[in-house]
Design a protein around this motif. Structure first.
Motif, PDB file in Angstrom:
ATOM      1  N   THR A  24       0.830  -1.211   0.000  1.00 47.71           N
ATOM      2  CA  THR A  24       0.000   0.000   0.000  1.00 47.71           C
ATOM      3  C   THR A  24       0.859   1.254   0.000  1.00 47.71           C
ATOM      4  N   LEU A  25       1.945   1.256   0.773  1.00 48.50           N
ATOM      5  CA  LEU A  25       2.853   2.408   0.796  1.00 48.50           C
ATOM      6  C   LEU A  25       3.497   2.622  -0.569  1.00 48.50           C
ATOM      7  N   VAL A  26       3.886   1.532  -1.192  1.00 47.31           N
ATOM      8  CA  VAL A  26       4.471   1.630  -2.538  1.00 47.31           C
ATOM      9  C   VAL A  26       3.452   2.199  -3.514  1.00 47.31           C
ATOM     10  N   LEU A  27       2.198   1.757  -3.382  1.00 47.73           N
ATOM     11  CA  LEU A  27       1.150   2.266  -4.272  1.00 47.73           C
ATOM     12  C   LEU A  27       0.936   3.762  -4.073  1.00 47.73           C
ATOM     13  N   LEU A  28       0.986   4.235  -2.821  1.00 47.94           N
ATOM     14  CA  LEU A  28       0.819   5.662  -2.566  1.00 47.94           C
ATOM     15  C   LEU A  28       1.911   6.472  -3.247  1.00 47.94           C
ATOM     16  N   VAL A  29       3.155   6.004  -3.154  1.00 49.14           N
ATOM     17  CA  VAL A  29       4.264   6.685  -3.825  1.00 49.14           C
ATOM     18  C   VAL A  29       4.075   6.648  -5.337  1.00 49.14           C
ATOM     19  N   ALA A  30       3.689   5.482  -5.863  1.00 43.44           N
ATOM     20  CA  ALA A  30       3.502   5.336  -7.304  1.00 43.44           C
ATOM     21  C   ALA A  30       2.355   6.209  -7.799  1.00 43.44           C
ATOM     22  N   THR A  31       1.271   6.278  -7.009  1.00 41.88           N
ATOM     23  CA  THR A  31       0.122   7.094  -7.406  1.00 41.88           C
ATOM     24  C   THR A  31       0.477   8.576  -7.409  1.00 41.88           C
ATOM     25  N   PHE A  32       1.239   9.016  -6.415  1.00 41.44           N
ATOM     26  CA  PHE A  32       1.683  10.423  -6.372  1.00 41.44           C
ATOM     27  C   PHE A  32       2.540  10.739  -7.596  1.00 41.44           C
ATOM     28  N   THR A  33       3.441   9.818  -7.933  1.00 42.48           N
ATOM     29  CA  THR A  33       4.277  10.010  -9.121  1.00 42.48           C
ATOM     30  C   THR A  33       3.431  10.011 -10.388  1.00 42.48           C
ATOM     31  N   ALA A  34       2.453   9.099 -10.454  1.00 41.94           N
ATOM     32  CA  ALA A  34       1.595   9.013 -11.634  1.00 41.94           C
ATOM     33  C   ALA A  34       0.778  10.298 -11.814  1.00 41.94           C
ATOM     34  N   GLY A  71       4.771  -8.876  -6.769  1.00 41.88           N
ATOM     35  CA  GLY A  71       4.051  -9.272  -5.566  1.00 41.88           C
ATOM     36  C   GLY A  71       3.135  -8.176  -5.058  1.00 41.88           C
ATOM     37  N   ALA A  72       3.605  -6.920  -5.153  1.00 43.46           N
ATOM     38  CA  ALA A  72       2.776  -5.794  -4.725  1.00 43.46           C
ATOM     39  C   ALA A  72       1.538  -5.660  -5.602  1.00 43.46           C
ATOM     40  N   VAL A  73       1.717  -5.851  -6.906  1.00 45.11           N
ATOM     41  CA  VAL A  73       0.568  -5.792  -7.821  1.00 45.11           C
ATOM     42  C   VAL A  73      -0.459  -6.849  -7.446  1.00 45.11           C
ATOM     43  N   GLN A  74       0.015  -8.038  -7.086  1.00 41.68           N
ATOM     44  CA  GLN A  74      -0.884  -9.127  -6.705  1.00 41.68           C
ATOM     45  C   GLN A  74      -1.609  -8.811  -5.388  1.00 41.68           C
ATOM     46  N   HIS A  75      -0.887  -8.257  -4.427  1.00 42.24           N
ATOM     47  CA  HIS A  75      -1.486  -7.962  -3.136  1.00 42.24           C
ATOM     48  C   HIS A  75      -2.483  -6.815  -3.201  1.00 42.24           C
ATOM     49  N   LEU A  76      -2.355  -5.987  -4.222  1.00 43.66           N
ATOM     50  CA  LEU A  76      -3.204  -4.803  -4.316  1.00 43.66           C
ATOM     51  C   LEU A  76      -4.412  -5.011  -5.226  1.00 43.66           C
ATOM     52  N   GLN A  77      -4.776  -6.242  -5.491  1.00 39.97           N
ATOM     53  CA  GLN A  77      -5.954  -6.503  -6.313  1.00 39.97           C
ATOM     54  C   GLN A  77      -7.223  -5.969  -5.666  1.00 39.97           C
ATOM     55  N   VAL A 330     -10.234   7.261  -7.518  1.00 37.31           N
ATOM     56  CA  VAL A 330     -10.252   5.861  -7.937  1.00 37.31           C
ATOM     57  C   VAL A 330      -9.406   5.659  -9.189  1.00 37.31           C
ATOM     58  N   PHE A 331      -9.512   6.585 -10.131  1.00 38.67           N
ATOM     59  CA  PHE A 331      -8.850   6.409 -11.416  1.00 38.67           C
ATOM     60  C   PHE A 331      -7.327   6.383 -11.286  1.00 38.67           C
ATOM     61  N   MET A 332      -6.770   7.221 -10.403  1.00 45.40           N
ATOM     62  CA  MET A 332      -5.310   7.280 -10.288  1.00 45.40           C
ATOM     63  C   MET A 332      -4.695   5.945  -9.870  1.00 45.40           C
ATOM     64  N   PRO A 333      -5.090   5.366  -8.722  1.00 42.69           N
ATOM     65  CA  PRO A 333      -4.482   4.078  -8.350  1.00 42.69           C
ATOM     66  C   PRO A 333      -4.840   2.949  -9.309  1.00 42.69           C
ATOM     67  N   PHE A 334      -6.072   2.989  -9.863  1.00 41.73           N
ATOM     68  CA  PHE A 334      -6.502   1.909 -10.756  1.00 41.73           C
ATOM     69  C   PHE A 334      -5.643   1.865 -12.016  1.00 41.73           C
TER      70      PHE A 334
END
Length: 391
Positions: A24-34, A71-77, A330-334
């Protein structure tokens, strides 16, 4: 269960919270960058925001920079399921029959025309290409034809998430937009029926088995079940919208969360719960019924639910506003996760086939849409030229 297997299961359960927290933390960083990349792409290249999100996700994904691991992609389904819940609810809420009653003939002809041309053109293209692939060498022409027909029906699929993201970003309104959203929803129903038929036919022809009556019955039951579940889900949503929430009912939460946001969280939670239930039911049926699956399409169920809510309730605008406000988050993390899941290694080995399929699908949509609009429904020439590009 052996002691070693039990110990492995215990370790997996103990390590799950840390894995989900890290992902989840990685996703937050990735979403901010995106978000930054999306704004740059829009400002300097005039791209839609979701294009920037996809590009950022692909660059940060496991197949390029590796910031977001596989693994993060799998956990974040579960994030994808939450996002798809909001997207499906939003698509259904856009269909208000009093507004599209005069367009029903156009919508039906568009969906039918595109389906026919997609199946014909894409199937013909695949039949030319497939025999040259190593995987299909040695199969009979009938088997290749049935597989091509099945792939042709799959290529008819639309993307509600991309459609709603672009419509929301550009604030599109008008008859073309209404037809676009309606065709996207209707296409899901057509796809479920056509895929059930084509996949059963391919299994019979290529596998040499007889007609599986139970599989056909399960497919028909799944379609009927989608409408029944959609109606039940609509009743639950209408109840949530009806229940009065006094301002001081939850003093601590009311300081931070508005009543509309509480309703929104409850509605999304119900939809997410159905996604989980549908996934469990599919896995359970595959195990218990010897490979025959009972699959309720969660996207279709959620769309049916909000179509009913929007046309049977005075809270249509309130529901639409709740979903509209939730969409940007929703659109950003998705789309970031969607980009991260792109496997460029596999794309390199099938790039030529993918490009051919893309061009065949593009041609089939253009031909089907323009022919239906021009010769059947007599739409305005400007609408004929533009409508196919939205589909």
């Amino acid at each position: 269960m052996s002691d070693s297997a039990l110990n492995q299961a215990i370790k997996a359960i103990e390590g799950a919270p840390a894995q989900y927290t890290s992902a989840t933390l990685v996703l937050l960083v990735a979403t901010f960058t995106a978000d930054i990349v999306g704004r740059i792409a829009k400002s300097y290249m005039n791209f839609p925001l979701i294009t920037g999100y996809l590009i950022a996700g692909a660059l940060l994904g496991p197949y390029v920079l590796g910031v977001v691991s596989a693994g993060a992609v799998q956990h974040l389904q579960f994030v994808n399921n939450c996002a798809l819940t909001v997207i499906a609810f939003g698509a259904g809420s856009e269909l208000y029959f009093p507004e599209i009653r005069n367009l029903l003939r156009v919508i039906g002809h568009q969906a039918a025309g595109i389906f026919i041309t997609t199946v014909l053109i894409v199937t013909a293209t695949i039949m030319i290409v497939l025999p040259g692939l190593a995987f299909f060498r040695g199969y009979s022409p009938a088997c290749v034809g049935s597989a091509a027909f099945m792939l042709g029906t799959i290529m008819f699929a639309r993307s509600p998430s991309s459609t709603l993201a672009i419509i929301g970003e550009l604030k599109c309104r008008g008859p073309v937009t209404k037809v676009c959203v309606a065709v996207t929803v209707v296409s899901d129903v057509i796809l479920m029926v056509s895929y059930a038929i084509s996949s059963s036919a391919a299994a019979i022809i290529c596998g040499g088995t007889g007609v599986d009556a139970l599989a056909i019955l399960a497919a028909v039951g799944s379609i009927i079940g989608c409408f029944v579940c959609g109606y039940i889900l609509a009743l639950v949503i209408l109840f949530i919208m009806w229940v009065p929430l006094p301002k001081r009912s939850i003093p601590r939460l009311s300081k931070y969360i508005k009543r509309s946001q509480m309703r929104g969280l409850a509605i999304v939670g119900i939809g997410f719960g159905f996604f989980c239930f549908a996934n469990w039911l599919e896995e359970f049926s595959m195990e218990e019924f010897e490979g025959r699956r009972i699959a309720f399409e969660p996207l279709l169920v959620c769309m049916i639910a909000t179509i009913i809510c929007g046309n049977r309730s005075r809270n249509r605008r309130k529901l639409g506003n709740i979903l509209h406000k939730a969409s940007p988050y929703v659109f950003m993390p998705f789309f970031t996760l969607t980009g991260a899941a792109l496997n460029f290694a596999s794309f390199g080995t099938s790039a030529l086939f993918a490009i051919i399929m893309f061009l065949a699908r593009l041609l089939s949509i253009a031909v089907g849409s323009m022919m239906s609009a021009r010769f059947v429904t007599k739409m305005q020439p400007s609408h004929c030229r533009l409508l196919w590009m939205t589909l």
